[in-house]
Design an enzyme around this catalytic site. Structure first.
Site, PDB file in Angstrom:
ATOM      1  N   SER A  40      55.049  30.240  56.420  1.00 30.29           N
ATOM      2  CA  SER A  40      56.293  29.509  56.108  1.00 30.29           C
ATOM      3  C   SER A  40      56.904  28.818  57.324  1.00 30.29           C
ATOM      4  O   SER A  40      58.126  28.772  57.462  1.00 30.29           O
ATOM      5  CB  SER A  40      57.305  30.446  55.441  1.00 30.29           C
ATOM      6  OG  SER A  40      56.813  30.873  54.179  1.00 30.29           O
ATOM      7  N   GLY A  65      51.060  25.631  56.337  1.00 27.90           N
ATOM      8  CA  GLY A  65      50.582  25.351  54.982  1.00 27.90           C
ATOM      9  C   GLY A  65      51.520  24.365  54.306  1.00 27.90           C
ATOM     10  O   GLY A  65      51.444  23.153  54.516  1.00 27.90           O
ATOM     11  N   HIS A 117      40.987  33.633  56.119  1.00 28.12           N
ATOM     12  CA  HIS A 117      42.361  33.439  55.619  1.00 28.12           C
ATOM     13  C   HIS A 117      42.658  34.496  54.556  1.00 28.12           C
ATOM     14  O   HIS A 117      41.784  34.848  53.756  1.00 28.12           O
ATOM     15  CB  HIS A 117      42.514  32.027  55.044  1.00 28.12           C
ATOM     16  CG  HIS A 117      43.938  31.675  54.781  1.00 28.12           C
ATOM     17  ND1 HIS A 117      44.619  32.145  53.687  1.00 28.12           N
ATOM     18  CD2 HIS A 117      44.831  30.937  55.480  1.00 28.12           C
ATOM     19  CE1 HIS A 117      45.876  31.701  53.734  1.00 28.12           C
ATOM     20  NE2 HIS A 117      46.022  30.956  54.807  1.00 28.12           N
ATOM     21  N   GLY A 144      53.765  31.238  52.293  1.00 31.84           N
ATOM     22  CA  GLY A 144      54.217  30.578  51.071  1.00 31.84           C
ATOM     23  C   GLY A 144      55.520  31.113  50.507  1.00 31.84           C
ATOM     24  O   GLY A 144      55.916  30.748  49.402  1.00 31.84           O
ATOM     25  N   LYS A 158      45.003  23.647  52.107  1.00 29.86           N
ATOM     26  CA  LYS A 158      44.514  24.528  51.024  1.00 29.86           C
ATOM     27  C   LYS A 158      43.886  23.666  49.918  1.00 29.86           C
ATOM     28  O   LYS A 158      43.240  22.665  50.217  1.00 29.86           O
ATOM     29  CB  LYS A 158      45.668  25.398  50.506  1.00 29.86           C
ATOM     30  CG  LYS A 158      46.416  26.097  51.643  1.00 29.86           C
ATOM     31  CD  LYS A 158      47.358  27.172  51.189  1.00 29.86           C
ATOM     32  CE  LYS A 158      48.032  27.782  52.418  1.00 29.86           C
ATOM     33  NZ  LYS A 158      48.833  28.952  52.127  1.00 29.86           N
ATOM     34  N   GLU A 170      49.119  35.749  60.740  1.00 34.75           N
ATOM     35  CA  GLU A 170      49.858  35.324  59.555  1.00 34.75           C
ATOM     36  C   GLU A 170      50.208  36.555  58.714  1.00 34.75           C
ATOM     37  O   GLU A 170      49.344  37.061  57.979  1.00 34.75           O
ATOM     38  CB  GLU A 170      48.996  34.397  58.699  1.00 34.75           C
ATOM     39  CG  GLU A 170      48.585  33.117  59.370  1.00 34.75           C
ATOM     40  CD  GLU A 170      48.219  32.045  58.343  1.00 34.75           C
ATOM     41  OE1 GLU A 170      48.917  31.041  58.264  1.00 34.75           O
ATOM     42  OE2 GLU A 170      47.250  32.254  57.597  1.00 34.75           O
ATOM     43  N   ASN A 175      47.006  23.313  57.223  1.00 38.14           N
ATOM     44  CA  ASN A 175      46.096  23.874  56.220  1.00 38.14           C
ATOM     45  C   ASN A 175      46.540  23.364  54.849  1.00 38.14           C
ATOM     46  O   ASN A 175      47.522  23.855  54.302  1.00 38.14           O
ATOM     47  CB  ASN A 175      46.162  25.417  56.290  1.00 38.14           C
ATOM     48  CG  ASN A 175      45.339  26.088  55.207  1.00 38.14           C
ATOM     49  OD1 ASN A 175      44.531  25.435  54.544  1.00 38.14           O
ATOM     50  ND2 ASN A 175      45.538  27.383  55.028  1.00 38.14           N
TER      51      ASN A 175
HETATM   52  P1  PGA Z   1      52.521  28.466  54.492  1.00 35.39           P
HETATM   53  O1  PGA Z   1      50.949  28.734  54.611  1.00 35.39           O
HETATM   54  O2  PGA Z   1      52.927  27.663  55.701  1.00 35.39           O
HETATM   55  O3  PGA Z   1      52.688  27.679  53.219  1.00 35.39           O
HETATM   56  O4  PGA Z   1      53.194  29.774  54.456  1.00 35.39           O
HETATM   57  C1  PGA Z   1      50.371  29.104  55.837  1.00 35.39           C
HETATM   58  C2  PGA Z   1      48.932  29.476  55.636  1.00 35.39           C
HETATM   59  O5  PGA Z   1      48.585  30.030  54.586  1.00 35.39           O
HETATM   60  O6  PGA Z   1      48.098  29.243  56.510  1.00 35.39           O
END
Ligand code: PGA
Length: 254
Positions: A214, A235, A95, A173, A11, A167, A9
């Site tokens: 993460s 992400g 999301h 993040g 984003k 999630e 993803n």
């Molecule tokens: P992240 O994001 O791996 O940066 O935590 C995952 C997501 O939001 O799908």
């Protein structure tokens, strides 16, 4: 061996040339890792070019969102049918960043999932609790509500597939690792909730439950080795081709 699903993803983190560059690097590096199902979700504006880059590979295209109608007076929205024309195979729905920042409601999420079942694309329904909800002991209540509101009254035909991405909002993040046993436990709860909604055979054969929050090259092996973790939604670590390829490689080994 399970055929894991690994979804990147991106984003709104990359400009156009960065997206294309990353897609090229991932394609090149992941050629030797056939088997795991890899999906890239760029911004809408890069879908066409990323599609060109990944054609003739096993990598699939995903979108970060869609609307719940085929066409109409919906300024700024993107039709699922158009995404299908772009050869999109997976669409993220609900999301937490959209729930929080764009006021996406459970009704909207339900409508998106429902419409996607009329297409050949697979919805990736994102659910998860906030830190406060977890502290208040409401995690299971929140997951139950999110799953029920999104899926109540829907059914999967034989060719339909569904992915649930668990999630925890507070992990996204944050760079935090979470206890793999806790993930496994939560996935089992989600699976149980799905058995209340659909026939056992449908849950077992047509629905995958993946984990996101993460995920990185250091923690992916312990997450993905849990029996009910069928893949990961990545992400931050998907923005670096070396990290993302390492995630694919480790997933493949299991
Ligand atoms: P992240 O994001 O791996 O940066 O935590 C995952 C997501 O939001 O799908």
């Amino acid at each position: 061996m399970k055929n894991s699903l690994i979804i990147a993803n991106w984003k709104m983190k990359l400009n156009s040339s960065e997206s294309l560059d990353l897609a090229k690097k991932i394609k090149k590096a992941s050629i030797k890792y056939t088997g795991a199902e890899v999906v890239l979700c760029p911004s809408f504006t890069e879908l066409a070019q990323v599609r060109e880059i990944i054609k003739n590979s096993d990598i699939k295209l995903g979108a970060q969102d869609c609307f719940w109608e085929e066409k109409g007076s919906f300024t700024g929205e993107v039709s699922p049918k158009v995404l299908q024309d772009y050869n999109v195979k997976y669409v993220l729905v609900g999301h937490s960043e959209r729930r929080q920042n764009l006021g996406e409601t459970e009704k909207m999420i339900h409508n998106k999932v429902r419409f996607l079942f009329t297409t050949e694309m697979t919805p990736v329904l994102c659910i998860g609790e906030t830190f406060e909800q977890r502290q208040d002991g409401l995690k299971d209540v929140v997951l139950t509500r999110q799953l029920h509101s999104a899926l109540n009254g829907l059914w999967l035909n034989k060719s339909d597939r569904l992915v649930i991405a668990y999630e925890p909002v507070w992990v996204i993040g944050s760079g935090q690792d979470i206890d793999p046993d806790e993930i496994e436990h939560t996935h089992q709860i989600i699976r149980q909730l799905l058995y209340d909604l659909f026939e056992d055979k449908v849950v077992d054969e047509q629905i995958k439950i993946i984990y996101g929050g993460s995920v990185d090259p250091e923690n992916v092996a312990k997450y993905i080795s849990q029996p009910t973790v069928h893949g990961v939604l990545v992400g931050g670590a998907s923005l670096d081709s070396t990290h993302f390829t390492s995630i694919i490689a480790q997933t493949k080994k299991l």
